[in-house]
Design a protein around this motif. Structure first.
Motif, mmCIF file in Angstrom:
data_model
loop_
_atom_site.group_PDB
_atom_site.id
_atom_site.type_symbol
_atom_site.label_atom_id
_atom_site.label_comp_id
_atom_site.label_asym_id
_atom_site.label_seq_id
_atom_site.Cartn_x
_atom_site.Cartn_y
_atom_site.Cartn_z
ATOM 1 N N GLN A 52 0.855 -1.172 0.000
ATOM 2 C CA GLN A 52 0.000 0.000 0.000
ATOM 3 C C GLN A 52 0.903 1.238 0.000
ATOM 4 O O GLN A 52 2.028 1.202 0.511
ATOM 5 C CB GLN A 52 -0.904 0.024 1.229
ATOM 6 C CG GLN A 52 -1.888 -1.132 1.291
ATOM 7 C CD GLN A 52 -1.210 -2.449 1.583
ATOM 8 O OE1 GLN A 52 -1.179 -3.339 0.734
ATOM 9 N NE2 GLN A 52 -0.628 -2.600 2.769
ATOM 10 N N PRO A 53 0.424 2.363 -0.539
ATOM 11 C CA PRO A 53 1.268 3.561 -0.564
ATOM 12 C C PRO A 53 1.834 3.958 0.791
ATOM 13 O O PRO A 53 2.992 4.379 0.880
ATOM 14 C CB PRO A 53 0.327 4.627 -1.135
ATOM 15 C CG PRO A 53 -0.552 3.855 -2.065
ATOM 16 C CD PRO A 53 -0.804 2.551 -1.344
ATOM 17 N N GLN A 56 4.778 1.744 1.200
ATOM 18 C CA GLN A 56 5.847 2.143 0.285
ATOM 19 C C GLN A 56 6.587 3.366 0.809
ATOM 20 O O GLN A 56 7.817 3.443 0.770
ATOM 21 C CB GLN A 56 5.273 2.475 -1.092
ATOM 22 C CG GLN A 56 4.687 1.303 -1.855
ATOM 23 C CD GLN A 56 4.058 1.772 -3.161
ATOM 24 O OE1 GLN A 56 2.875 2.110 -3.205
ATOM 25 N NE2 GLN A 56 4.844 1.819 -4.214
ATOM 26 N N GLY A 69 3.906 7.290 -7.365
ATOM 27 C CA GLY A 69 4.187 5.880 -7.194
ATOM 28 C C GLY A 69 2.954 5.036 -7.448
ATOM 29 O O GLY A 69 1.826 5.545 -7.476
ATOM 30 N N GLY A 71 0.931 1.556 -6.148
ATOM 31 C CA GLY A 71 0.810 0.577 -5.079
ATOM 32 C C GLY A 71 -0.298 -0.424 -5.322
ATOM 33 O O GLY A 71 -1.035 -0.335 -6.308
ATOM 34 N N ALA A 78 -0.437 7.030 -6.299
ATOM 35 C CA ALA A 78 -0.399 7.985 -5.191
ATOM 36 C C ALA A 78 0.906 8.760 -5.207
ATOM 37 O O ALA A 78 1.891 8.356 -5.845
ATOM 38 C CB ALA A 78 -0.556 7.258 -3.860
ATOM 39 N N LEU A 80 3.938 9.458 -3.059
ATOM 40 C CA LEU A 80 4.531 8.783 -1.913
ATOM 41 C C LEU A 80 5.214 9.744 -0.955
ATOM 42 O O LEU A 80 5.689 9.326 0.106
ATOM 43 C CB LEU A 80 5.514 7.702 -2.373
ATOM 44 C CG LEU A 80 4.914 6.613 -3.269
ATOM 45 C CD1 LEU A 80 5.965 5.559 -3.601
ATOM 46 C CD2 LEU A 80 3.695 5.967 -2.622
ATOM 47 N N ILE A 85 -3.842 10.413 -2.737
ATOM 48 C CA ILE A 85 -4.284 9.341 -3.620
ATOM 49 C C ILE A 85 -4.762 9.970 -4.921
ATOM 50 O O ILE A 85 -5.689 10.780 -4.936
ATOM 51 C CB ILE A 85 -5.413 8.520 -2.976
ATOM 52 C CG1 ILE A 85 -4.953 7.945 -1.622
ATOM 53 C CG2 ILE A 85 -5.860 7.397 -3.914
ATOM 54 C CD1 ILE A 85 -3.748 7.041 -1.695
#
Length: 275
Positions: A52-53, A56, A69, A71, A78, A80, A85
């Motif tokens: 999940q972001p 990450q 990024g 995810g 999203a 990061l 989102i």
């Protein structure tokens, strides 16, 4: 043949067993330097993960990856760095229910967790949270244990399923055999099955990001290690598997590099910058 700096505009890397190394997992100094040099050369670098972001982001702060990024195996795009989102693809409750009950017929002890709100909201069956929690994130998720019906009651970016003593690959095989419409099951090397909406993969999200950035797929390099990376490795102009990757990932790639413990991502980037 390694593509040259002039022909590469985007490098997309998986995280676990690809970007990250050591124990505890982290971005090594050499990889950090290579990511920074790629960004200075005008090459966009992005993290593409089953995580999940929020998870990450735990690893990428103070690197060029703390930006756009991907995810949840392609279900979430999203930022990061900020946690914003930007896009999400949702797995319907009907698909979640059908797959979960199908798996429970094969593995009666299977338990599931679902991720909503870009992965920031976790609803898990009792006893499952230990499997989905991790290091302290820049923005901690809302994690709760709930009854199964509640866990499956709303659209989600990802569903995960695990059963005590059952390898994730066996649950994956059962999910493929069930062939539930609207589901995209994968494994990533973790001990659980991961499921996104049908047709959603790292490749589909990477294609969306590349289009947004006006980058052709021929200008994209993707690096990965597992079954959830296969579509991305095939889609990219140059797909690179790490030496510790699964047979499926290595077969899908155009090139196999060194292992993550030998700074694979840095080796790839250094090759591109020096080509």
């Amino acid at each position: 043949m390694t593509p040259s700096r002039a022909t590469v505009r985007l490098i997309a890397t998986d995280m676990d067993r690809t970007l990250l190394s050591g124990n505890p997992r982290a971005i090594s100094p050499r990889v950090h330097t290579a990511l920074t040099e790629a960004a200075r050369a005008g090459i966009r670098v992005i993290a593409v993960s089953g995580r999940q972001p929020y998870s990450q982001a735990t690893f990428v702060q103070d690197t060029p990856l703390a930006d756009l990024g991907i995810g949840c195996n392609g279900a979430v795009i999203a930022h990061l760095g900020t946690g914003e989102i930007l896009a999400e693809e949702l797995l319907s409750p009907e698909a979640q229910i059908a797959l979960t009950h199908g798996l429970r017929r094969v593995f009666p002890e299977v338990k599931v967790a679902t991720f909503r709100n870009g992965g920031n909201t976790v609803r898990a069956q009792s006893g499952y949270l230990d499997a989905v929690s991790g290091p302290q994130a820049p923005w901690p998720p809302d994690q709760r244990e709930v009854a199964l019906d509640e866990a499956l009651s709303r659209p989600a970016v990802k569903l995960v399923a695990a059963a005590p003593g059952v390898p994730a690959e066996e649950i994956y095989a059962a999910a493929l055999a069930l062939n539930v419409p609207g589901c995209e099951p994968v494994v990533s090397g973790a001990s659980w099955l991961e499921v996104a909406r049908g047709g959603v993969t790292k490749a589909s999200a990477l294609a969306r990001v590349a289009t947004h950035l006006d980058i052709d797929r021929s200008q994209v390099v993707a690096i990965g290690d597992n079954i959830n990376d296969v579509a991305m490795l095939r889609w990219a102009g140059w797909g690179v598997a790490v030496a510790n990757g699964t047979p499926e990932a290595r077969a899908a790639a155009d090139h196999v590099t060194v292992s993550n413990e030998e700074d694979a991502v840095a080796v790839v980037i250094e090759g591109i910058l020096g080509a």
